[in-house]
Design a protein around this motif. Structure first.
Motif, PDB file in Angstrom:
ATOM      1  N   ARG A  35      29.699 -33.982  17.756  1.00  0.00           N
ATOM      2  CA  ARG A  35      29.432 -33.518  19.115  1.00  0.00           C
ATOM      3  C   ARG A  35      30.628 -32.736  19.664  1.00  0.00           C
ATOM      4  N   VAL A  36      31.839 -33.246  19.435  1.00  0.00           N
ATOM      5  CA  VAL A  36      33.041 -32.525  19.876  1.00  0.00           C
ATOM      6  C   VAL A  36      33.131 -31.175  19.165  1.00  0.00           C
ATOM      7  N   GLY A  37      32.816 -31.175  17.868  1.00  0.00           N
ATOM      8  CA  GLY A  37      32.845 -29.925  17.106  1.00  0.00           C
ATOM      9  C   GLY A  37      31.853 -28.909  17.621  1.00  0.00           C
ATOM     10  N   LYS A  38      30.632 -29.359  17.932  1.00  0.00           N
ATOM     11  CA  LYS A  38      29.616 -28.437  18.445  1.00  0.00           C
ATOM     12  C   LYS A  38      29.968 -27.936  19.835  1.00  0.00           C
ATOM     13  N   ARG A  39      30.423 -28.847  20.703  1.00  0.00           N
ATOM     14  CA  ARG A  39      30.747 -28.476  22.077  1.00  0.00           C
ATOM     15  C   ARG A  39      31.909 -27.486  22.115  1.00  0.00           C
ATOM     16  N   SER A  40      32.882 -27.694  21.235  1.00  0.00           N
ATOM     17  CA  SER A  40      34.056 -26.823  21.212  1.00  0.00           C
ATOM     18  C   SER A  40      33.884 -25.645  20.260  1.00  0.00           C
ATOM     19  N   GLU A  41      32.698 -25.518  19.650  1.00  0.00           N
ATOM     20  CA  GLU A  41      32.395 -24.440  18.701  1.00  0.00           C
ATOM     21  C   GLU A  41      33.392 -24.417  17.551  1.00  0.00           C
ATOM     22  N   ILE A  42      33.653 -25.597  17.013  1.00  0.00           N
ATOM     23  CA  ILE A  42      34.588 -25.735  15.898  1.00  0.00           C
ATOM     24  C   ILE A  42      33.828 -25.546  14.600  1.00  0.00           C
ATOM     25  N   ASN A  43      34.434 -24.863  13.667  1.00  0.00           N
ATOM     26  CA  ASN A  43      33.827 -24.590  12.373  1.00  0.00           C
ATOM     27  C   ASN A  43      33.435 -25.906  11.695  1.00  0.00           C
ATOM     28  N   ILE A  44      32.304 -25.898  10.999  1.00  0.00           N
ATOM     29  CA  ILE A  44      31.768 -27.118  10.371  1.00  0.00           C
ATOM     30  C   ILE A  44      32.714 -27.676   9.309  1.00  0.00           C
ATOM     31  N   THR A  45      33.495 -26.829   8.645  1.00  0.00           N
ATOM     32  CA  THR A  45      34.431 -27.344   7.632  1.00  0.00           C
ATOM     33  C   THR A  45      35.522 -28.192   8.282  1.00  0.00           C
ATOM     34  N   ARG A  46      35.943 -27.817   9.460  1.00  0.00           N
ATOM     35  CA  ARG A  46      36.932 -28.637  10.173  1.00  0.00           C
ATOM     36  C   ARG A  46      36.315 -29.959  10.609  1.00  0.00           C
ATOM     37  N   THR A  47      35.048 -29.930  11.007  1.00  0.00           N
ATOM     38  CA  THR A  47      34.369 -31.160  11.391  1.00  0.00           C
ATOM     39  C   THR A  47      34.223 -32.081  10.183  1.00  0.00           C
ATOM     40  N   ARG A  48      33.923 -31.514   9.026  1.00  0.00           N
ATOM     41  CA  ARG A  48      33.816 -32.324   7.805  1.00  0.00           C
ATOM     42  C   ARG A  48      35.158 -32.946   7.438  1.00  0.00           C
ATOM     43  N   LEU A  49      36.243 -32.256   7.725  1.00  0.00           N
ATOM     44  CA  LEU A  49      37.566 -32.820   7.487  1.00  0.00           C
ATOM     45  C   LEU A  49      37.774 -34.064   8.360  1.00  0.00           C
ATOM     46  N   MET A  50      37.313 -34.009   9.601  1.00  0.00           N
ATOM     47  CA  MET A  50      37.395 -35.178  10.471  1.00  0.00           C
ATOM     48  C   MET A  50      36.544 -36.312   9.913  1.00  0.00           C
ATOM     49  N   PHE A  51      35.396 -35.980   9.289  1.00  0.00           N
ATOM     50  CA  PHE A  51      34.554 -37.005   8.666  1.00  0.00           C
ATOM     51  C   PHE A  51      35.329 -37.725   7.567  1.00  0.00           C
ATOM     52  N   LYS A  52      36.128 -36.997   6.790  1.00  0.00           N
ATOM     53  CA  LYS A  52      36.930 -37.626   5.735  1.00  0.00           C
ATOM     54  C   LYS A  52      37.942 -38.601   6.335  1.00  0.00           C
ATOM     55  N   TYR A  53      38.586 -38.198   7.421  1.00  0.00           N
ATOM     56  CA  TYR A  53      39.552 -39.074   8.081  1.00  0.00           C
ATOM     57  C   TYR A  53      38.850 -40.324   8.620  1.00  0.00           C
ATOM     58  N   ILE A  54      37.657 -40.163   9.171  1.00  0.00           N
ATOM     59  CA  ILE A  54      36.896 -41.305   9.681  1.00  0.00           C
ATOM     60  C   ILE A  54      36.549 -42.253   8.530  1.00  0.00           C
ATOM     61  N   ASN A  55      36.139 -41.704   7.392  1.00  0.00           N
ATOM     62  CA  ASN A  55      35.807 -42.539   6.231  1.00  0.00           C
ATOM     63  C   ASN A  55      37.012 -43.340   5.763  1.00  0.00           C
ATOM     64  N   ILE A  56      38.179 -42.724   5.735  1.00  0.00           N
ATOM     65  CA  ILE A  56      39.399 -43.429   5.329  1.00  0.00           C
ATOM     66  C   ILE A  56      39.697 -44.572   6.297  1.00  0.00           C
ATOM     67  N   LEU A  57      39.561 -44.312   7.582  1.00  0.00           N
ATOM     68  CA  LEU A  57      39.791 -45.347   8.596  1.00  0.00           C
ATOM     69  C   LEU A  57      38.813 -46.506   8.420  1.00  0.00           C
ATOM     70  N   ILE A  58      37.550 -46.209   8.188  1.00  0.00           N
ATOM     71  CA  ILE A  58      36.533 -47.250   8.015  1.00  0.00           C
ATOM     72  C   ILE A  58      36.824 -48.087   6.766  1.00  0.00           C
ATOM     73  N   VAL A  59      37.242 -47.445   5.676  1.00  0.00           N
ATOM     74  CA  VAL A  59      37.560 -48.187   4.449  1.00  0.00           C
ATOM     75  C   VAL A  59      38.735 -49.134   4.684  1.00  0.00           C
ATOM     76  N   LEU A  60      39.762 -48.677   5.386  1.00  0.00           N
ATOM     77  CA  LEU A  60      40.911 -49.546   5.669  1.00  0.00           C
ATOM     78  C   LEU A  60      40.505 -50.745   6.526  1.00  0.00           C
ATOM     79  N   ILE A  61      39.685 -50.500   7.528  1.00  0.00           N
ATOM     80  CA  ILE A  61      39.211 -51.597   8.374  1.00  0.00           C
ATOM     81  C   ILE A  61      38.340 -52.551   7.558  1.00  0.00           C
ATOM     82  N   ALA A  62      37.499 -51.994   6.667  1.00  0.00           N
ATOM     83  CA  ALA A  62      36.627 -52.821   5.832  1.00  0.00           C
ATOM     84  C   ALA A  62      37.439 -53.735   4.927  1.00  0.00           C
ATOM     85  N   VAL A  63      38.480 -53.200   4.303  1.00  0.00           N
ATOM     86  CA  VAL A  63      39.327 -54.023   3.428  1.00  0.00           C
ATOM     87  C   VAL A  63      39.939 -55.170   4.226  1.00  0.00           C
TER      88      VAL A  63
END
Length: 179
Positions: A35-63
């Motif tokens: 939503r932040v990416g769409k609202r700010s008209e951020i390129n989808i590749t940058r948004t996908r990079l944020m998805f990777k960071y979110i996945n890393i955070l979730i894995v650390l919390i899961a462990v």
């Protein structure tokens, strides 16, 4: 099999609850970043990079949470995490510029006022740069000068230098002419 399930019923319950909770958290965080990416008209590749960071955070919390659910004590868990963070701290201190660029990349994702296609000027005393933003990566910007030279400029320096907008989205104007 029944004995195994009855013996570890509580741990399995916590595991299922933790996994469901983390999937919901991941979904909400990814949706927010999208939503932040769409609202700010951020390129989808940058948004996908944020998805990777979110996945890393979730894995650390899961462990962490699953270790607690399966009976690893806080003292053992704190010993493991402090040892891992000590090693990471030493390693990251040795490569602090990479960490700085990743952190700057996250900051640029949420607050960089310029988009891909904008023509900018970086006010550097030794070598000012006037170029078009071609891509914004995790570590650096790809800038194309008027002469056609490709410059990779570190994200942490973009936050340290004054940057001014010369022309808004030059690629958009080219696309309008071709229609």
């Amino acid at each position: 099999m029944y004995e195994l399930l009855s013996t570890y019923r509580t741990e399995l319950g916590y595991t299922v609850a933790t996994i469901v909770f983390l999937f919901i958290m991941q979904f909400l965080l990814r949706k927010t970043a999208h939503r932040v990416g769409k609202r700010s008209e951020i390129n989808i590749t940058r948004t996908r990079l944020m998805f990777k960071y979110i996945n890393i955070l979730i894995v650390l919390i899961a462990v962490f949470l699953l270790s607690l659910a399966w009976g690893v004590g806080l003292t053992e868990l704190s010993l493991v995490f402090s040892s891992v963070f000590a090693v990471l701290g030493v390693a990251l201190f040795a490569i602090w510029s990479i960490l700085s660029n990743i952190t700057s990349g996250i900051i640029l994702f949420f607050s960089f006022p310029y988009k891909i296609g904008d023509k900018i000027k970086i006010h550097d005393k030794e070598s000012p740069i006037e170029a078009i933003i071609e891509d914004i990566k995790a570590f650096h910007l790809h800038l194309r000068t008027i002469d056609g030279e490709l410059i990779t400029y570190p994200n942490n320096l973009v936050l340290q230098k004054a940057v001014s907008l010369i022309e808004k989205d030059v690629y958009a104007d080219e696309g309008k002419d071709s229609l």
